[in-house]
Write a protein that holds these residues in place. Sequence first.
Motif, PDB file in Angstrom:
ATOM      1  N   ILE A 175       0.859  -1.182   0.000  1.00 46.53           N
ATOM      2  CA  ILE A 175       0.000   0.000   0.000  1.00 46.53           C
ATOM      3  C   ILE A 175       0.894   1.230   0.000  1.00 46.53           C
ATOM      4  O   ILE A 175       1.821   1.355   0.812  1.00 46.53           O
TER       5      ILE A 175
ATOM      6  N   GLY B 157      -2.418   5.343  -0.596  1.00 47.14           N
ATOM      7  CA  GLY B 157      -3.486   4.361  -0.464  1.00 47.14           C
ATOM      8  C   GLY B 157      -3.650   3.403  -1.628  1.00 47.14           C
ATOM      9  O   GLY B 157      -4.557   2.557  -1.612  1.00 47.14           O
TER      10      GLY B 157
ATOM     11  N   THR C 239      -3.131   0.133  -3.701  1.00 44.96           N
ATOM     12  CA  THR C 239      -2.835  -1.211  -3.216  1.00 44.96           C
ATOM     13  C   THR C 239      -2.537  -2.185  -4.353  1.00 44.96           C
ATOM     14  O   THR C 239      -3.041  -2.029  -5.476  1.00 44.96           O
TER      15      THR C 239
ATOM     16  N   THR D 244      -7.371  -7.623   2.590  1.00 42.87           N
ATOM     17  CA  THR D 244      -7.431  -6.184   2.368  1.00 42.87           C
ATOM     18  C   THR D 244      -6.358  -5.505   3.193  1.00 42.87           C
ATOM     19  O   THR D 244      -6.333  -5.651   4.417  1.00 42.87           O
TER      20      THR D 244
ATOM     21  N   SER E  97      -4.604  -1.976   4.518  1.00 39.54           N
ATOM     22  CA  SER E  97      -4.976  -0.593   4.781  1.00 39.54           C
ATOM     23  C   SER E  97      -3.933   0.032   5.705  1.00 39.54           C
ATOM     24  O   SER E  97      -3.092  -0.673   6.276  1.00 39.54           O
ATOM     25  N   ARG E  98      -3.996   1.336   5.847  1.00 40.34           N
ATOM     26  CA  ARG E  98      -3.036   2.021   6.708  1.00 40.34           C
ATOM     27  C   ARG E  98      -3.694   3.250   7.328  1.00 40.34           C
ATOM     28  O   ARG E  98      -4.591   3.858   6.738  1.00 40.34           O
ATOM     29  N   ASP E  99      -3.211   3.597   8.500  1.00 39.23           N
ATOM     30  CA  ASP E  99      -3.634   4.812   9.197  1.00 39.23           C
ATOM     31  C   ASP E  99      -2.365   5.609   9.461  1.00 39.23           C
ATOM     32  O   ASP E  99      -1.634   5.335  10.413  1.00 39.23           O
TER      33      ASP E  99
END
Length: 114
Positions: free
Chosen positions: A50, A54, A56, A67, A69-71
């Motif tokens: 990712i 954002g 992917t 899936t 994801s990142r914060d």
Amino acid sequence: VQLVESGGGLVQAGGSLKLSCAASGSIFSINTMGWYRQAPGKQRELVATISNGGSTIYTNSVKGRFTISRDNAKNTMYLQMNSLKPEDTAVYYCNVFPTRPGYWGQGTQVTVSS
């Protein structure tokens, strides 16, 4: 720089797990990050990446099931794994992409029983 993986465990085939990767330092927000795994007797392989924006990419064997994801505010990356299969059994690691040898953590074990 330290990357710490968590969230692994033992699950039956068809089940789900969510892995987390907590990063220290400033690498997280400026780098593409990736999840990798190494099954017993096999080489470590890339699972998903990712970008900091954002975008992917997934390896074919996990498309539609995993899936990533990142914060960025929390310096944390995730891997939601659904419809798990016995062949997903491995130690899962996070690192930047491309990888840097000094960034490997201890990983988190995922075991999927049939």
